[in-house]
Each structure stands twice: as structure tokens, then as C-alpha cells.
Design a protein around this motif. Sequence first.
Motif, PDB file in Angstrom:
ATOM      1  N   VAL A 187      -7.030  -3.881  22.599  1.00 36.12           N
ATOM      2  CA  VAL A 187      -7.134  -2.467  22.200  1.00 36.12           C
ATOM      3  C   VAL A 187      -8.459  -2.271  21.455  1.00 36.12           C
ATOM      4  CG1 VAL A 187      -4.642  -2.021  22.071  1.00 36.12           C
ATOM      5  CG2 VAL A 187      -5.837  -2.835  20.057  1.00 36.12           C
ATOM      6  N   PRO A 188      -9.056  -1.088  21.543  1.00 38.78           N
ATOM      7  CA  PRO A 188     -10.296  -0.853  20.799  1.00 38.78           C
ATOM      8  C   PRO A 188     -10.021  -0.704  19.309  1.00 38.78           C
ATOM      9  CG  PRO A 188      -9.624   1.124  21.975  1.00 38.78           C
ATOM     10  CD  PRO A 188      -8.680   0.039  22.388  1.00 38.78           C
ATOM     11  N   VAL A 189     -10.756  -1.440  18.497  1.00 38.87           N
ATOM     12  CA  VAL A 189     -10.557  -1.425  17.042  1.00 38.87           C
ATOM     13  C   VAL A 189     -11.637  -0.567  16.387  1.00 38.87           C
ATOM     14  CG1 VAL A 189     -10.495  -2.865  14.964  1.00 38.87           C
ATOM     15  CG2 VAL A 189      -9.441  -3.679  17.069  1.00 38.87           C
ATOM     16  N   ASP A 190     -11.213   0.297  15.469  1.00 36.07           N
ATOM     17  CA  ASP A 190     -12.137   1.175  14.771  1.00 36.07           C
ATOM     18  C   ASP A 190     -12.602   0.593  13.446  1.00 36.07           C
ATOM     19  OD1 ASP A 190     -12.126   3.662  16.481  1.00 36.07           O
ATOM     20  OD2 ASP A 190      -9.984   3.348  16.183  1.00 36.07           O
ATOM     21  N   VAL A 191     -11.716  -0.101  12.729  1.00 37.44           N
ATOM     22  CA  VAL A 191     -12.056  -0.658  11.425  1.00 37.44           C
ATOM     23  C   VAL A 191     -11.464  -2.066  11.323  1.00 37.44           C
ATOM     24  CG1 VAL A 191     -11.871  -0.370   8.926  1.00 37.44           C
ATOM     25  CG2 VAL A 191     -12.005   1.640  10.370  1.00 37.44           C
ATOM     26  N   TYR A 192     -12.277  -3.007  10.841  1.00 34.11           N
ATOM     27  CA  TYR A 192     -11.839  -4.378  10.593  1.00 34.11           C
ATOM     28  C   TYR A 192     -11.736  -4.598   9.094  1.00 34.11           C
ATOM     29  CZ  TYR A 192     -13.194  -5.326  15.428  1.00 34.11           C
ATOM     30  OH  TYR A 192     -13.309  -5.300  16.783  1.00 34.11           O
ATOM     31  N   ILE A 193     -10.694  -5.336   8.673  1.00 35.17           N
ATOM     32  CA  ILE A 193     -10.529  -5.692   7.269  1.00 35.17           C
ATOM     33  C   ILE A 193     -10.496  -7.210   7.185  1.00 35.17           C
ATOM     34  CG2 ILE A 193      -9.111  -5.436   5.214  1.00 35.17           C
ATOM     35  CD1 ILE A 193      -7.776  -3.035   6.587  1.00 35.17           C
ATOM     36  N   SER A 194     -11.395  -7.788   6.397  1.00 36.26           N
ATOM     37  CA  SER A 194     -11.420  -9.243   6.262  1.00 36.26           C
ATOM     38  C   SER A 194     -10.451  -9.680   5.169  1.00 36.26           C
ATOM     39  CB  SER A 194     -12.836  -9.719   5.941  1.00 36.26           C
ATOM     40  OG  SER A 194     -13.247  -9.166   4.715  1.00 36.26           O
ATOM     41  N   GLY A 195     -10.135 -10.957   5.186  1.00 36.69           N
ATOM     42  CA  GLY A 195      -9.275 -11.526   4.151  1.00 36.69           C
ATOM     43  C   GLY A 195      -8.053 -12.191   4.738  1.00 36.69           C
ATOM     44  N   CYS A 196      -7.451 -13.073   3.943  1.00 38.79           N
ATOM     45  CA  CYS A 196      -6.268 -13.796   4.384  1.00 38.79           C
ATOM     46  C   CYS A 196      -5.332 -14.005   3.186  1.00 38.79           C
ATOM     47  CB  CYS A 196      -6.657 -15.131   4.984  1.00 38.79           C
ATOM     48  SG  CYS A 196      -5.242 -16.068   5.619  1.00 38.79           S
ATOM     49  N   VAL A 214       0.831  -1.204   0.000  1.00 36.30           N
ATOM     50  CA  VAL A 214       0.000   0.000   0.000  1.00 36.30           C
ATOM     51  C   VAL A 214       0.865   1.254   0.000  1.00 36.30           C
ATOM     52  CG1 VAL A 214      -1.653   1.313   1.384  1.00 36.30           C
ATOM     53  CG2 VAL A 214      -1.971  -1.108   1.058  1.00 36.30           C
ATOM     54  N   GLY A 215       2.026   1.187   0.605  1.00 34.71           N
ATOM     55  CA  GLY A 215       2.926   2.339   0.627  1.00 34.71           C
ATOM     56  C   GLY A 215       3.729   2.511  -0.647  1.00 34.71           C
ATOM     57  N   ALA A 216       3.726   1.508  -1.500  1.00 33.87           N
ATOM     58  CA  ALA A 216       4.497   1.583  -2.746  1.00 33.87           C
ATOM     59  C   ALA A 216       3.732   2.386  -3.799  1.00 33.87           C
ATOM     60  CB  ALA A 216       4.785   0.173  -3.256  1.00 33.87           C
ATOM     61  N   SER A 217       4.391   2.607  -4.919  1.00 33.98           N
ATOM     62  CA  SER A 217       3.846   3.511  -5.935  1.00 33.98           C
ATOM     63  C   SER A 217       2.584   2.989  -6.633  1.00 33.98           C
ATOM     64  CB  SER A 217       4.914   3.815  -6.971  1.00 33.98           C
ATOM     65  OG  SER A 217       5.335   2.614  -7.595  1.00 33.98           O
ATOM     66  N   ARG A 218       2.371   1.695  -6.682  1.00 36.64           N
ATOM     67  CA  ARG A 218       1.208   1.181  -7.403  1.00 36.64           C
ATOM     68  C   ARG A 218      -0.102   1.537  -6.696  1.00 36.64           C
ATOM     69  NH1 ARG A 218      -0.276  -4.958  -9.254  1.00 36.64           N
ATOM     70  NH2 ARG A 218      -2.086  -4.362 -10.438  1.00 36.64           N
ATOM     71  N   PHE A 219      -0.131   1.407  -5.393  1.00 35.18           N
ATOM     72  CA  PHE A 219      -1.353   1.691  -4.640  1.00 35.18           C
ATOM     73  C   PHE A 219      -1.308   3.067  -3.987  1.00 35.18           C
ATOM     74  CE2 PHE A 219      -1.061  -2.904  -4.894  1.00 35.18           C
ATOM     75  CZ  PHE A 219      -2.262  -3.171  -5.511  1.00 35.18           C
ATOM     76  N   VAL A 244      -6.695  -0.161  13.287  1.00 36.39           N
ATOM     77  CA  VAL A 244      -7.233  -0.937  12.177  1.00 36.39           C
ATOM     78  C   VAL A 244      -6.734  -2.368  12.341  1.00 36.39           C
ATOM     79  CG1 VAL A 244      -7.230  -1.256   9.674  1.00 36.39           C
ATOM     80  CG2 VAL A 244      -7.275   1.054  10.633  1.00 36.39           C
ATOM     81  N   ALA A 245      -7.657  -3.337  12.351  1.00 38.88           N
ATOM     82  CA  ALA A 245      -7.300  -4.757  12.403  1.00 38.88           C
ATOM     83  C   ALA A 245      -7.304  -5.269  10.971  1.00 38.88           C
ATOM     84  CB  ALA A 245      -8.283  -5.537  13.259  1.00 38.88           C
ATOM     85  N   MET A 246      -6.123  -5.583  10.459  1.00 42.82           N
ATOM     86  CA  MET A 246      -5.977  -5.982   9.057  1.00 42.82           C
ATOM     87  C   MET A 246      -5.832  -7.492   8.941  1.00 42.82           C
ATOM     88  SD  MET A 246      -3.107  -4.742   6.389  1.00 42.82           S
ATOM     89  CE  MET A 246      -3.049  -5.401   4.742  1.00 42.82           C
ATOM     90  N   GLY A 247      -6.801  -8.117   8.333  1.00 44.28           N
ATOM     91  CA  GLY A 247      -6.739  -9.548   8.081  1.00 44.28           C
ATOM     92  C   GLY A 247      -7.518 -10.367   9.089  1.00 44.28           C
ATOM     93  N   ALA A 248      -7.745 -11.621   8.732  1.00 44.71           N
ATOM     94  CA  ALA A 248      -8.524 -12.523   9.574  1.00 44.71           C
ATOM     95  C   ALA A 248      -7.834 -12.800  10.906  1.00 44.71           C
ATOM     96  CB  ALA A 248      -8.764 -13.835   8.828  1.00 44.71           C
ATOM     97  N   GLU A 255      -6.125  -2.967  -1.901  1.00 46.26           N
ATOM     98  CA  GLU A 255      -7.309  -2.154  -2.132  1.00 46.26           C
ATOM     99  C   GLU A 255      -8.251  -2.176  -0.935  1.00 46.26           C
ATOM    100  OE1 GLU A 255      -6.246  -4.555  -4.210  1.00 46.26           O
ATOM    101  OE2 GLU A 255      -6.154  -3.774  -6.245  1.00 46.26           O
ATOM    102  N   ALA A 256      -8.306  -3.320  -0.239  1.00 47.35           N
ATOM    103  CA  ALA A 256      -9.154  -3.429   0.947  1.00 47.35           C
ATOM    104  C   ALA A 256      -8.628  -2.537   2.069  1.00 47.35           C
ATOM    105  CB  ALA A 256      -9.227  -4.882   1.418  1.00 47.35           C
ATOM    106  N   LEU A 257      -7.313  -2.451   2.207  1.00 44.69           N
ATOM    107  CA  LEU A 257      -6.738  -1.561   3.219  1.00 44.69           C
ATOM    108  C   LEU A 257      -7.013  -0.104   2.865  1.00 44.69           C
ATOM    109  CD1 LEU A 257      -5.137  -1.005   5.772  1.00 44.69           C
ATOM    110  CD2 LEU A 257      -3.045  -1.190   4.421  1.00 44.69           C
ATOM    111  N   LEU A 258      -6.882   0.244   1.601  1.00 47.21           N
ATOM    112  CA  LEU A 258      -7.193   1.616   1.190  1.00 47.21           C
ATOM    113  C   LEU A 258      -8.657   1.950   1.464  1.00 47.21           C
ATOM    114  CD1 LEU A 258      -5.223   1.924  -2.162  1.00 47.21           C
ATOM    115  CD2 LEU A 258      -4.652   2.942   0.043  1.00 47.21           C
ATOM    116  N   ASP A 259      -9.551   1.016   1.188  1.00 52.78           N
ATOM    117  CA  ASP A 259     -10.965   1.221   1.458  1.00 52.78           C
ATOM    118  C   ASP A 259     -11.207   1.407   2.962  1.00 52.78           C
ATOM    119  OD1 ASP A 259     -13.788   1.251   0.619  1.00 52.78           O
ATOM    120  OD2 ASP A 259     -13.894  -0.627   1.750  1.00 52.78           O
TER     121      ASP A 259
END
Length: 182
Positions: A128-137, A50-55, A103-107, A142-146
Motif C-alpha cells: 500500500v502507498p505510505v504517506d508518513v513513516y514513524i521510526s522507533g521500536c 494515543v487514544g487515552a486521556s494522557r496523549f 501511516v507506517a508506525m514503527g520499524a 508523541e511520535a505518532l502525534l507528530d
Amino acid sequence: MQKQTVAYDSKIEGEVIVTQADAVINWIRKHSVWPMPMGLACCAIELMAVGASRFDISRFGMEVMRFSPRQADCMIVSGTVTYKMAEVIRRIYDQMGDPKWVVAMGACASTGGMYRSYATLQGVDRIVPVDVYISGCPPRPEALLDAMIKLQDKIGRERSLKNLTAKTAKTSPELAGVGKDA
């Protein structure tokens, strides 16, 4: 080019824009999120992408990845959280300044994933309190950007001035009345 609409009650009087303090504070905060990556397992590879130039996460005002908790305001926990790392994550979270988001990233970070063992925490939201969950494994970049855009929307709806004055009242009683509505 799309016309950007302002969701705040603001008006232009001459060359002066009149708006609410919350609207200004939240606009600044949501466009300058400084994430701190907590790459614990394979989801960290997608986080690096996500930090690279493509995303290019910098398009959304989050280009400054901070590895110091005192300089970050958003912790992205990506990967399996073991009980050994849980204490470290909580300590780092406590060192972050307010306001802060997680942000909790991933399953694995969200629910423990496929690991149901004595060594794996079943979700980072237990420490810790989580504000946003991202599903996937692992989840796609793109899901992290969303998720980060959803976090920006959440930041934009917060009551910043109320929270700021409540903290001021706790730390300095002589300033307790500053900023209250008349």
C-alpha cells in the motif's frame, strides 16, 4: 493564545469570506481524520496510548477511531506485517473510500524491523502507498502525534478539487466539465 494565520488566499468582504474551494475542502478533511488502527504487534500498545486521556489524539480532530474500513480515511499500520496479513491489509485498504492515507508506525511496519525471515514483509509500502513513516521500536505516542500533524499538513496542501473533478469525470461523463477552471 497564539494568533492563527491562514495560508490560503482568502479575504473578508462584509460578512462573507471569499476563498478557494481547495482551501475549504482541505481544511475540513485535515480537521476530521478518522484513523483505522491496524495493530499487528507491540506498536499497537503505543497506538492505544494515543487514544487515552494522557496523549489525547482528539485534540487534533482524530478522536473517532474507526474499525470499519468504509468509515475510515487513514490506516495506521503498527507492528510486524507478515505475508499472511499483507493480503488482508491490501483488501482493507481497497475497501477504504477516497481520499485515504496510510501511516507506517514503527520499524517493523516501515522496513520489516529486525525480522529478516521468509514470513515477514520488509515494509508495508510494498503493498500500500505510505504517506508518513514513524521510526522507533516501538515509537513513543508523541511520535505518532507528530506524524499525524505532519499528515494533516500534507492533507492541507493537496489539490482536492482537481482530484474530485477527475474522479467525477471517470464515474459520470456528463459531469466531466463541472468544477474546471475557466
